[in-house]
Design a protein around this motif. Structure first.
Motif, PDB file in Angstrom:
ATOM      1  N   ILE A  99      -6.559  10.820   4.493  1.00 46.16           N
ATOM      2  CA  ILE A  99      -7.289   9.755   3.784  1.00 46.16           C
ATOM      3  C   ILE A  99      -6.673   8.389   4.070  1.00 46.16           C
ATOM      4  CG2 ILE A  99      -7.767   8.819   1.479  1.00 46.16           C
ATOM      5  CD1 ILE A  99      -8.141  11.712   0.542  1.00 46.16           C
ATOM      6  N   PHE A 100      -5.359   8.312   4.055  1.00 44.41           N
ATOM      7  CA  PHE A 100      -4.707   7.029   4.310  1.00 44.41           C
ATOM      8  C   PHE A 100      -4.873   6.575   5.756  1.00 44.41           C
ATOM      9  CE2 PHE A 100      -1.991   8.116   0.512  1.00 44.41           C
ATOM     10  CZ  PHE A 100      -2.634   7.209  -0.311  1.00 44.41           C
ATOM     11  N   ARG A 101      -4.974   7.493   6.669  1.00 50.16           N
ATOM     12  CA  ARG A 101      -5.243   7.121   8.060  1.00 50.16           C
ATOM     13  C   ARG A 101      -6.668   6.599   8.223  1.00 50.16           C
ATOM     14  NH1 ARG A 101      -1.148   7.525  11.570  1.00 50.16           N
ATOM     15  NH2 ARG A 101       0.328   9.201  11.234  1.00 50.16           N
ATOM     16  N   ALA A 140      -0.645  17.120   0.651  1.00 48.32           N
ATOM     17  CA  ALA A 140       0.026  16.054   1.406  1.00 48.32           C
ATOM     18  C   ALA A 140      -0.750  15.721   2.684  1.00 48.32           C
ATOM     19  CB  ALA A 140       1.458  16.470   1.737  1.00 48.32           C
ATOM     20  N   VAL A 141      -1.238  16.745   3.394  1.00 49.06           N
ATOM     21  CA  VAL A 141      -2.006  16.518   4.628  1.00 49.06           C
ATOM     22  C   VAL A 141      -3.319  15.801   4.334  1.00 49.06           C
ATOM     23  CG1 VAL A 141      -3.244  17.687   6.493  1.00 49.06           C
ATOM     24  CG2 VAL A 141      -0.920  18.388   5.912  1.00 49.06           C
ATOM     25  N   THR A 151       3.600   2.462  -1.539  1.00 48.36           N
ATOM     26  CA  THR A 151       2.524   3.020  -2.355  1.00 48.36           C
ATOM     27  C   THR A 151       2.025   4.332  -1.774  1.00 48.36           C
ATOM     28  OG1 THR A 151       1.865   0.800  -3.033  1.00 48.36           O
ATOM     29  CG2 THR A 151       0.238   2.551  -3.303  1.00 48.36           C
ATOM     30  N   VAL A 152       1.872   4.385  -0.455  1.00 47.55           N
ATOM     31  CA  VAL A 152       1.433   5.620   0.195  1.00 47.55           C
ATOM     32  C   VAL A 152       2.436   6.742  -0.064  1.00 47.55           C
ATOM     33  CG1 VAL A 152       1.080   6.707   2.446  1.00 47.55           C
ATOM     34  CG2 VAL A 152       0.016   4.511   1.958  1.00 47.55           C
ATOM     35  N   VAL A 190      -8.458   5.016   5.954  1.00 54.39           N
ATOM     36  CA  VAL A 190      -8.557   3.655   5.403  1.00 54.39           C
ATOM     37  C   VAL A 190      -7.581   2.703   6.092  1.00 54.39           C
ATOM     38  CG1 VAL A 190      -9.453   4.339   3.154  1.00 54.39           C
ATOM     39  CG2 VAL A 190      -7.006   4.157   3.481  1.00 54.39           C
ATOM     40  N   LYS A 191      -6.902   3.187   7.134  1.00 52.92           N
ATOM     41  CA  LYS A 191      -5.996   2.418   7.996  1.00 52.92           C
ATOM     42  C   LYS A 191      -4.823   1.816   7.218  1.00 52.92           C
ATOM     43  CE  LYS A 191      -9.459   1.730  11.318  1.00 52.92           C
ATOM     44  NZ  LYS A 191     -10.191   1.077  12.247  1.00 52.92           N
ATOM     45  N   TRP A 192      -4.267   2.594   6.321  1.00 53.55           N
ATOM     46  CA  TRP A 192      -3.044   2.210   5.644  1.00 53.55           C
ATOM     47  C   TRP A 192      -1.827   2.719   6.394  1.00 53.55           C
ATOM     48  CZ3 TRP A 192      -2.677   2.005  -0.318  1.00 53.55           C
ATOM     49  CH2 TRP A 192      -3.585   1.075  -0.797  1.00 53.55           C
ATOM     50  N   LEU A 193      -2.020   3.640   7.301  1.00 51.57           N
ATOM     51  CA  LEU A 193      -0.917   4.176   8.113  1.00 51.57           C
ATOM     52  C   LEU A 193      -1.214   3.957   9.573  1.00 51.57           C
ATOM     53  CD1 LEU A 193      -0.079   7.530   6.340  1.00 51.57           C
ATOM     54  CD2 LEU A 193       1.209   5.441   6.296  1.00 51.57           C
TER      55      LEU A 193
END
Length: 131
Positions: A124-126, A118-119, A75-76, A128-131
């Motif tokens: 944002i994904f970091r 992209a950055v 999804t990411v 919310v701890k998705w990565l």
């Protein structure tokens, strides 16, 4: 095994408790002994069946958790590349009257916007701890 032992326990319980069947006194002790052993075996069969069921449920839960992690990563990747693909698709068209085509730094502006997008999505994904 559990079903088979349940039938046998019922049979020997009826033999042990019932007076309808002509059983010699010398066999009563043997019937009680067989009944107790079958009851113990039936209890163990139930225990092992429940244990096997719990193990299968645990494995399915772990596999589901692993699949959820994989789907989160996919999804990411999709969320990052869909806007970039959209931008590339729009500016990849061969229209003659696009206002940005005659801008001297249009290419560099578009590439920098794609990298910036992209950055920002990665940050944002970091968060919310998705990565």
């Amino acid at each position: 095994m559990r079903r088979y032992l349940t039938y046998q326990v019922q049979l020997f319980s009826e033999l042990k408790d019932s007076t309808d069947y002509p059983i010699e006194k010398s066999l009563e002790h043997d019937i009680i002994d067989i009944y107790e052993r079958l009851e113990r075996a039936s209890s163990l069969a139930n225990l092992y069946s429940e244990l096997a069921t719990d193990l299968m449920d645990s494995y399915i839960s772990l596999a589901s958790h692993h699949l959820n992690n994989i789907m989160k990563i996919l999804t990411v990747v999709t969320v990052i590349f869909v806007p970039l693909t959209f931008m590339a698709g729009i500016y990849g068209m061969n229209f003659e009257h696009m206002p940005e085509l005659h801008y001297e730094y249009g290419y560099y502006f578009l590439i920098s916007m794609m990298i910036l997008l992209a950055v920002i999505l990665l940050i944002i994904f970091r968060k919310v701890k998705w990565l």
